[in-house]
Write an enzyme that holds these catalytic residues in place. Structure first.
Site, PDB file in Angstrom:
ATOM      1  N   ASP A  60       0.829  -1.093  -0.003  1.00 36.15           N
ATOM      2  CA  ASP A  60       0.026   0.102  -0.071  1.00 36.15           C
ATOM      3  C   ASP A  60       0.833   1.290   0.076  1.00 36.15           C
ATOM      4  O   ASP A  60       0.408   2.301   0.523  1.00 36.15           O
ATOM      5  CB  ASP A  60      -0.902   0.074   1.284  1.00 36.15           C
ATOM      6  CG  ASP A  60      -1.617  -1.498   1.339  1.00 36.15           C
ATOM      7  OD1 ASP A  60      -2.194  -1.845   0.504  1.00 36.15           O
ATOM      8  OD2 ASP A  60      -1.785  -1.926   2.570  1.00 36.15           O
ATOM      9  N   THR A  94      -5.809 -11.781   3.560  1.00 37.55           N
ATOM     10  CA  THR A  94      -6.927 -11.038   2.705  1.00 37.55           C
ATOM     11  C   THR A  94      -7.967 -12.061   2.400  1.00 37.55           C
ATOM     12  O   THR A  94      -8.862 -11.818   1.753  1.00 37.55           O
ATOM     13  CB  THR A  94      -6.407 -10.442   1.419  1.00 37.55           C
ATOM     14  OG1 THR A  94      -5.835 -11.613   0.595  1.00 37.55           O
ATOM     15  CG2 THR A  94      -5.466  -9.440   1.595  1.00 37.55           C
ATOM     16  N   GLY A 104      -0.362  13.838  -3.484  1.00 43.88           N
ATOM     17  CA  GLY A 104      -1.558  13.517  -3.953  1.00 43.88           C
ATOM     18  C   GLY A 104      -1.807  12.550  -4.754  1.00 43.88           C
ATOM     19  O   GLY A 104      -1.117  12.068  -5.187  1.00 43.88           O
ATOM     20  N   HIS A 110      -4.133  -2.040  -6.408  1.00 43.41           N
ATOM     21  CA  HIS A 110      -3.709  -0.810  -6.700  1.00 43.41           C
ATOM     22  C   HIS A 110      -4.835   0.139  -6.988  1.00 43.41           C
ATOM     23  O   HIS A 110      -5.850  -0.029  -7.537  1.00 43.41           O
ATOM     24  CB  HIS A 110      -2.987  -1.003  -8.267  1.00 43.41           C
ATOM     25  CG  HIS A 110      -1.941  -1.876  -8.219  1.00 43.41           C
ATOM     26  ND1 HIS A 110      -0.868  -1.629  -7.034  1.00 43.41           N
ATOM     27  CD2 HIS A 110      -1.168  -2.671  -9.015  1.00 43.41           C
ATOM     28  CE1 HIS A 110       0.007  -2.596  -7.240  1.00 43.41           C
ATOM     29  NE2 HIS A 110      -0.198  -3.018  -8.481  1.00 43.41           N
ATOM     30  N   THR A 165       3.204 -12.764   2.753  1.00 44.62           N
ATOM     31  CA  THR A 165       2.223 -13.385   1.754  1.00 44.62           C
ATOM     32  C   THR A 165       2.945 -14.544   1.411  1.00 44.62           C
ATOM     33  O   THR A 165       4.208 -14.845   1.719  1.00 44.62           O
ATOM     34  CB  THR A 165       1.811 -12.486   0.603  1.00 44.62           C
ATOM     35  OG1 THR A 165       0.798 -13.054   0.196  1.00 44.62           O
ATOM     36  CG2 THR A 165       2.874 -12.012  -0.249  1.00 44.62           C
TER      37      THR A 165
END
Ligand code: IMP
Length: 451
Positions: A22, A145, A434, A50, A257
């Site tokens: 992330d 997940t 941003g 993503h 993972t």
């Protein structure tokens, strides 16, 4: 002339997360995509997410490389990826509905392993069993997940119970394999205490052969494909999913993972030798986050952590879970830079840090016996009880979202990045302030020389 020849950028590159995922990789890949012809995913599955913002449109991609949003690119899902075919089709349909072209520009390895519904059941059943046993996250339960990633990779390694994308194109073969798998899998699910709905080989074969038919135009030998492209002079960008500290071998095991999500997974997961990659961009969020269990030395279980979570909108793309937040951990980042061979850092979400009086950066770990180390330990047990050794830097007030150049950044923000460069030893070449494509700028000069 090809843009990369022009900029003297080595022809093939990789983008990899330096923390626990992330970091905003999708955005950086999207930005770099214009310089490359093929975008290759080499690991992970639909556990990754993503988010790419183009204008006012926000796209959440899980399996398809974000190059799909740019015209004329070949997007490759490599052999190291585990593919949930129905999820992939949903993603294809979703993109098409929004006018994004998905056709010959999406290629999927015939050797990528398939995530089946029973993998997701196994994933959830094991997590629930461990949760019941231990009562809390972090005491055995990984906090996956639940996308079936671990069980699908387990089948790959076990071989005899694995299905690959190419198998979906041959109904008879698929049925034969499922006849072996289903009985065995029901027994395994039962042993995990799951509510077992019967697995009917023919039903599953029909359902997944149908998905295979829809995906047939995309399924191919991607190893030859990518090498043909390279020989033809085209330039490849490898897009890592998850991140270095979640790597099965080099991450905070067992809270990782099930694939090699550092750049070390590129050769095996795509069929391209590592030495062909000329540049590795390591993506580093300006602070730290992680989802699920596992060591997180700089975690902030207080108002400051909550403030970062709110400002950074730190909720999972894939699961919606609130992410654990903390200060930047440069011990971890420096380790990832070493393992991944990163040449440059792209620092994302720097805007989130506006408004703090001071900022902390972790430069060492104190062990429970009081001694200090500057080395990361990729083993959860052996990191128990570590506390951070911090350097404190001045914060800045001003919002950064309108900055379009490094000189626009407040002096303190420049010093923050200079500190990163000095500690880690590689330049910060990209800065993102941003979510939009326009809110990222390149810096050709080191921040360290400016501060
Ligand atoms: P799995 O990949 O679903 O088995 O989950 C294993 C661990 O990796 C869990 O802690 C997940 O939250 C974490 N994880 C997997 N993929 C990502 C990702 O793309 N971003 C952040 N965390 C991830």
């Amino acid at each position: 002339m090809h843009p990369n020849t022009h900029h003297s950028v080595p022809p093939h590159a990789a983008v990899v997360g330096l923390q626990w995922g992330d970091e905003g990789k999708g955005k950086i890949v999207d930005l770099l995509t214009s310089r490359y012809d093929c975008i290759v995913r080499y690991n992970g599955g639909a556990n990754a997410g993503h988010t790419v913002q183009v204008g006012t449109e926000r796209y959440a991609l899980h399996l398809i490389p974000s190059g799909i949003l740019s015209k004329g690119k070949i997007n490759i899902v490599g052999n190291g990826v585990v593919v949930d075919p129905e999820k992939l089709l949903d993603e294809v349909d979703g993109l098409r509905k929004r006018g994004v072209h998905v056709g010959e520009n999406l290629r999927i390895s015939d050797r990528a392993h398939v995530v089946m519904p029973y993998h997701k059941e196994q994933d959830a059943a094991l997590e629930e069993l461990l949760e019941k046993k231990s009562g809390k996250l972090g005491a055995g339960q990984i906090g996956t997940t639940r996308r079936g990633i671990g069980p699908a990779y387990s089948d790959k390694v076990r071989r005899s119970t694995a299905l690959r994308m190419g198998d979906l194109l041959d109904h008879a073969l698929l049925l034969r394999k499922l006849e072996t798998i289903c009985g065995l899998r029901m027994a395994e699910l039962e042993a995990l205490g799951a509510n077992v709905t019967p697995l009917v080989p023919r039903e599953l074969a029909d359902r997944f052969a149908a998905a295979g038919e829809r995906l047939r135009p995309h399924i191919t030998d991607t190893v030859y494909l990518v090498h043909d492209e390279i020989r033809a002079g085209r330039h490849v960008l490898f897009e890592g999913a998850n991140a270095c500290l979640l790597d099965i071998d080099h991450g905070t095991f067992p809270y990782v993972t099930s694939s090699n999500c550092s750049t070390l997974g590129i050769p095996s997961g795509s069929g391209v030798p590592g030495r062909m990659i000329g540049k590795v961009y390591g993506i580093m969020k300006a602070y730290s986050t992680r989802v699920g269990g596992g060591p997180f030395v700089t975690e902030l279980l207080n108002e400051t952590g909550e403030r970062i979570r709110k400002r950074g909108r730190e909720y999972g793309t894939t699961t919606g879970r609130p992410r654990r937040c903390g200060w930047l951990d440069l011990v971890a980042v420096k380790y990832s830079v070493m393992v991944c061979g990163a040449d440059a850092i792209a620092c994302t979400l720097l805007d989130v840090l506006s408004g703090f009086d001071e900022l902390k950066i972790c430069v060492g770990y104190q062990r429970p016996d009081g001694t200090i180390t500057d080395r990361f330990i990729p083993d959860a047990e052996r990191m128990t009880g570590f506390t951070p050794v911090y350097e404190t830097l001045p914060g800045w007030e001003r919002e950064l979202t309108a900055c379009t150049d490094r000189d626009d950044l407040p002096r303190e923000a420049q010093s923050y990045l200079a500190f990163v460069e000095k500690f880690v030893g590689i330049p910060v070449e990209l800065v993102s302030v941003g979510p939009e494509r326009t809110q990222t700028f390149e810096s050709n000069q080191r921040f360290a020389s400016m501060a």
